[in-house]
Enzyme design. Structure first.
Site, short mmCIF file in Angstrom:
data_model
loop_
_atom_site.label_atom_id
_atom_site.label_comp_id
_atom_site.label_asym_id
_atom_site.label_seq_id
_atom_site.Cartn_x
_atom_site.Cartn_y
_atom_site.Cartn_z
N SER A 28 50.04 5.08 50.47
CA SER A 28 49.99 3.98 49.51
C SER A 28 51.34 3.25 49.40
CB SER A 28 49.62 4.54 48.14
OG SER A 28 49.69 3.53 47.19
N CYS A 136 54.28 8.46 37.82
CA CYS A 136 54.53 7.39 36.85
C CYS A 136 55.05 7.96 35.53
CB CYS A 136 53.24 6.64 36.54
SG CYS A 136 52.43 6.05 38.00
N LYS A 171 48.24 13.20 43.75
CA LYS A 171 49.39 13.06 44.64
C LYS A 171 50.63 13.65 43.97
CE LYS A 171 51.92 9.72 47.41
NZ LYS A 171 51.88 8.37 47.94
C1 LIG Z 1 57.78 0.65 49.73
C2 LIG Z 1 57.01 1.86 49.29
C3 LIG Z 1 56.07 1.71 48.26
C4 LIG Z 1 55.35 2.83 47.81
N1 LIG Z 1 54.41 2.68 46.84
C5 LIG Z 1 53.68 3.74 46.42
C6 LIG Z 1 52.65 3.59 45.45
O1 LIG Z 1 52.34 2.49 44.98
N2 LIG Z 1 51.98 4.72 45.04
C7 LIG Z 1 52.27 5.96 45.57
O2 LIG Z 1 51.63 6.94 45.18
N3 LIG Z 1 53.22 6.12 46.52
C8 LIG Z 1 53.92 5.06 46.95
N4 LIG Z 1 54.88 5.21 47.93
C9 LIG Z 1 55.10 6.55 48.52
C10 LIG Z 1 54.38 6.70 49.86
O3 LIG Z 1 52.98 6.51 49.72
C11 LIG Z 1 54.66 8.09 50.49
O4 LIG Z 1 54.19 9.09 49.63
C12 LIG Z 1 56.14 8.33 50.75
O5 LIG Z 1 56.78 7.15 51.15
C13 LIG Z 1 56.38 9.41 51.80
O6 LIG Z 1 55.84 9.05 53.05
P1 LIG Z 1 56.71 8.31 54.21
O7 LIG Z 1 58.01 9.05 54.31
O8 LIG Z 1 55.87 8.40 55.43
O9 LIG Z 1 56.90 6.91 53.76
C14 LIG Z 1 55.60 4.11 48.38
C15 LIG Z 1 56.56 4.23 49.42
C16 LIG Z 1 57.25 3.12 49.87
C17 LIG Z 1 58.25 3.30 50.99
#
Ligand SMILES: Cc1cc2nc3c(=O)[nH]c(=O)nc-3n(C[C@H](O)[C@H](O)[C@H](O)COP(=O)(O)O)c2cc1C
Length: 321
Positions: A28, A136, A171
């Site tokens: 997400s 949150c 999550k």
């Molecule tokens: C720009 C950005 C926005 C994100 N927005 C959300 C969000 O709206 N809700 C959420 O649960 N996690 C959010 N995340 C977390 C990611 O979904 C994920 O859990 C986290 O980045 C770890 O995975 P990655 O290292 O592959 O990015 C966000 C991450 C990034 C980088």
């Protein structure tokens, strides 16, 4: 509902009723609503599209700089900017429904009751699962994140379960002392599945201005830098809970995804890597098949949990202890 059998069914997984043709989903906030990526990849070739964090009402997000690159990753403080649940349901969902791919809506709110209200609104055809972002702030408890307190996290899950009839995914936040305590709290509260991890809180200083770089001062760290933390948490949680796990954190290539499967995850999500290569989610499924061929696994489910200590296999995706 997905009809044709992708990858000869070898990558198919069932996450508590959420049937996916491949275990590769999108994290997400890193994949928009999926529609923004259709020039780069075939949405029907990912396991599920998890859309950006959605709130009951539209949100503007944080002011000032919202993202900065860090060694092997990035910090972001987008602040859940999104057009709100009405816009999602009226404008976005009808477009997403044209694709034969399950949709997971990531939800955010400031009280357990608001999470419940939002979940109820989203309990419509075309939304196959909700993923609860419990990172949150809990407004009633002075802004402490729901995901750092087992009772608050459980209260949120209970409300969402009460109001949503399909798959509920909690999550987890990695910003806790004991990830297994949080996992057990959400499992006992009735979650159908767990996803982990959200971002780790971090910050960067602009040494010339002598001020934090990000408008929000702190931000969430993601990307390959967090992968060892995420793998460790997946390994620990998989030994304690029985619900399926969706692993994420720094996955860039198929081999990274395999680490999570071997540690008990039944599916994975690709996040920050989408920014560098918008086709990567599709590519990773092919790489997982290559690994399976090299290691003599006919089905993905055969390798889930293979790196867990002897005798600790939980029941997930058909794999029995
Ligand atoms: C720009 C950005 C926005 C994100 N927005 C959300 C969000 O709206 N809700 C959420 O649960 N996690 C959010 N995340 C977390 C990611 O979904 C994920 O859990 C986290 O980045 C770890 O995975 P990655 O290292 O592959 O990015 C966000 C991450 C990034 C980088």
């Amino acid at each position: 509902m997905v009809s044709a059998k992708l990858y000869d069914g070898r990558l198919a997984v069932d996450i508590a009723g959420l049937k996916m043709q491949t275990p590769v989903t999108t994290a997400s906030g890193t994949f928009g609503f999926g529609l923004e990526f259709t020039d780069f990849l075939d949405l029907e070739k990912v396991g599920a599209v998890c859309v950006k964090g959605t709130t009951l009402l539209p949100r503007e997000g944080n002011k000032g700089q919202r993202a900065v690159e860090t060694p092997s990753g990035m910090l972001n403080c987008v602040g859940l900017e999104n057009p709100g649940s009405d816009y999602f349901l009226n404008e976005t969902l009808p477009k997403l429904r044209k694709y034969d791919v399950p949709v997971i809506v990531n939800i955010a709110a400031s009280s357990p009751e608001e999470y419940g209200e939002l979940a109820h609104k989203l309990d419509v055809d075309g939304v196959d699962a909700v993923e609860i972002n419990i990172s949150c702030p809990n407004v009633k408890q002075g802004g402490i994140a729901f995901g750092t307190c087992p009772d608050s996290a459980a209260a949120v899950v209970e409300q969402v379960k009460k109001h949503f009839t399909k798959t509920v995914i909690a999550k987890l936040s990695p910003n806790v002392t004991s990830i297994t305590e949080m996992a057990l709290a959400v499992e006992n509260a009735g979650t159908d599945a767990i996803s982990l991890i959200n971002t780790l809180i971090g910050m960067k200083i602009d040494i010339e201005r002598k001020r934090p770089v990000l408008g929000n001062i702190t931000g969430g760290l993601s990307g390959p830098a967090v992968r060892p933390v995420a793998v460790r948490m997946c390994y620990e949680v998989a030994q304690k809970v029985h619900v399926p796990i969706i692993g994420m954190g720094g996955i860039e290539i198929a081999e990274d995804a395999v680490e999570f499967f071997l540690c008990g995850a039944s599916a994975i999500a690709v996040g920050t890597a989408n920014f560098r290569n918008p086709c990567i989610a599709e590519t990773i499924s092919h790489g997982i098949l290559d690994y399976m061929n090299r290691h003599g696994y006919n089905k993905l489910t055969d390798m889930i949990g293979a790196a867990l200590p002897e005798g600790s296999f939980a029941l997930r995706s058909g794999r029995k202890e």
